[in-house]
Enzyme design. Structure first.
Site, PDB file in Angstrom:
ATOM      1  N   CYS A   1      77.256   6.692  56.744  1.00  0.00           N
ATOM      2  CA  CYS A   1      77.203   8.159  56.305  1.00  0.00           C
ATOM      3  C   CYS A   1      76.534   9.337  56.927  1.00  0.00           C
ATOM      4  O   CYS A   1      76.741  10.124  57.951  1.00  0.00           O
ATOM      5  CB  CYS A   1      76.768   8.195  54.915  1.00  0.00           C
ATOM      6  N   ARG A   2      75.037   9.122  56.878  1.00  0.00           N
ATOM      7  CA  ARG A   2      74.115  10.122  57.294  1.00  0.00           C
ATOM      8  C   ARG A   2      73.877  10.145  58.832  1.00  0.00           C
ATOM      9  O   ARG A   2      74.073  10.943  59.512  1.00  0.00           O
ATOM     10  CB  ARG A   2      72.865  10.194  56.572  1.00  0.00           C
ATOM     11  N   SER A   3      73.517   8.953  59.370  1.00  0.00           N
ATOM     12  CA  SER A   3      73.001   8.747  60.824  1.00  0.00           C
ATOM     13  C   SER A   3      74.252   9.011  61.585  1.00  0.00           C
ATOM     14  O   SER A   3      74.339   9.441  62.858  1.00  0.00           O
ATOM     15  CB  SER A   3      72.140   7.610  61.188  1.00  0.00           C
TER      16      SER A   3
ATOM     17  N   CYS B   1      69.489   5.973  59.517  1.00  0.00           N
ATOM     18  CA  CYS B   1      69.517   6.029  57.910  1.00  0.00           C
ATOM     19  C   CYS B   1      69.528   4.584  57.241  1.00  0.00           C
ATOM     20  O   CYS B   1      69.060   3.399  58.068  1.00  0.00           O
ATOM     21  CB  CYS B   1      70.859   6.713  57.618  1.00  0.00           C
TER      22      CYS B   1
ATOM     23  N   ASN C   1      73.921   3.354  58.320  1.00  0.00           N
ATOM     24  CA  ASN C   1      74.583   3.694  59.435  1.00  0.00           C
ATOM     25  C   ASN C   1      76.245   3.891  59.177  1.00  0.00           C
ATOM     26  O   ASN C   1      77.018   3.823  60.135  1.00  0.00           O
ATOM     27  CB  ASN C   1      74.501   2.784  60.727  1.00  0.00           C
TER      28      ASN C   1
ATOM     29  N   ASP D   1      71.080  10.635  50.298  1.00  0.00           N
ATOM     30  CA  ASP D   1      72.122   9.849  50.470  1.00  0.00           C
ATOM     31  C   ASP D   1      73.227  10.022  50.028  1.00  0.00           C
ATOM     32  O   ASP D   1      73.391  10.106  48.764  1.00  0.00           O
ATOM     33  CB  ASP D   1      71.521   8.399  49.935  1.00  0.00           C
TER      34      ASP D   1
HETATM   35  P1  4NP Z   1      73.916   6.087  54.668  1.00  0.00           P
HETATM   36  O1  4NP Z   1      74.505   5.613  53.153  1.00  0.00           O
HETATM   37  O2  4NP Z   1      72.643   5.467  54.809  1.00  0.00           O
HETATM   38  O3  4NP Z   1      73.817   7.392  54.829  1.00  0.00           O
HETATM   39  O4  4NP Z   1      74.724   5.354  55.763  1.00  0.00           O
HETATM   40  C1  4NP Z   1      74.718   4.453  52.666  1.00  0.00           C
HETATM   41  C2  4NP Z   1      75.693   3.619  53.066  1.00  0.00           C
HETATM   42  C3  4NP Z   1      75.878   2.236  52.322  1.00  0.00           C
HETATM   43  C4  4NP Z   1      74.756   1.789  51.535  1.00  0.00           C
HETATM   44  C5  4NP Z   1      73.775   2.617  51.240  1.00  0.00           C
HETATM   45  C6  4NP Z   1      73.772   3.953  51.799  1.00  0.00           C
HETATM   46  N1  4NP Z   1      75.027   0.729  50.761  1.00  0.00           N
HETATM   47  O5  4NP Z   1      74.205   0.248  50.052  1.00  0.00           O
HETATM   48  O6  4NP Z   1      76.032  -0.010  51.200  1.00  0.00           O
END
Ligand code: 4NP
Length: 157
Positions: A14-16, A9, A12, A125
């Site tokens: 939340c989703r992955s 994602c 790294n 996201d």
């Molecule tokens: P992820 O979510 O891609 O599912 O881990 C996010 C976590 C942090 C950020 C963006 C998306 N960020 O901008 O810090």
């Protein structure tokens, strides 16, 4: 035979990691942990070394999935040498990975939800949203994890 899977994602956190924890749990349940290697990473490097987002960890735990020991890492081009399946959470993640893809990569680079029975293409996201977003991620990830495992088992048979 060993099969390796990398979930990707943006951050790294939340989703992955959710995909990592859910898919790994299915793999362990079937006793396939020596045959199927599971990893996750982000296309961005802002959260390297961090635990998953607290909300992701809590919502996963309510469904029996343990994300606590996972730590964020950034996807690197050399991961193409090591992983048979590189599965993106959304289309932007996939575009970013395609830029790094070496000419000779023979594995599967695709959207994770291509293995889901649900019609969605992207795992949205949930980072800037509310609790419902994290539940939705789990619904999508559980469906696609089952589909991916069935696909891998079919390929191996
Ligand atoms: P992820 O979510 O891609 O599912 O881990 C996010 C976590 C942090 C950020 C963006 C998306 N960020 O901008 O810090």
């Amino acid at each position: 035979m060993t099969v390796s899977v990398m979930f990707v994602c943006l951050g790294n956190i939340c989703r992955s990691p959710t995909a990592h924890g859910v898919f790994k749990s299915l793999v362990n349940e079937l006793g396939l942990q020596d045959q199927i290697i599971v990893e996750s990473s982000g296309t961005g490097g802002w959260h390297i070394g961090e635990s998953p987002d607290k909300r992701a960890t809590v919502f996963a735990a309510t469904r029996g999935f343990d994300l606590a020991d996972l730590r964020a890492q950034q996807f690197k081009a050399s991961d193409f040498d090591c992983f048979d399946y590189i599965l993106a959470m959304d289309k932007q993640n996939l575009r970013d990975l395609e830029m790094l893809r070496p000419e000779g990569y023979r594995g599967v680079l695709d959207l994770f939800l291509s293995f889901s029975a649900m019609k969605d293409e992207d795992v949205p996201d949930p980072y800037y949203g509310g609790d419902a977003g994290f539940e939705h991620v789990l619904d999508l990830v559980e469906s696609a994890s089952k589909g991916l495992l069935a696909h891998i088992q079919e390929q191996a048979s």
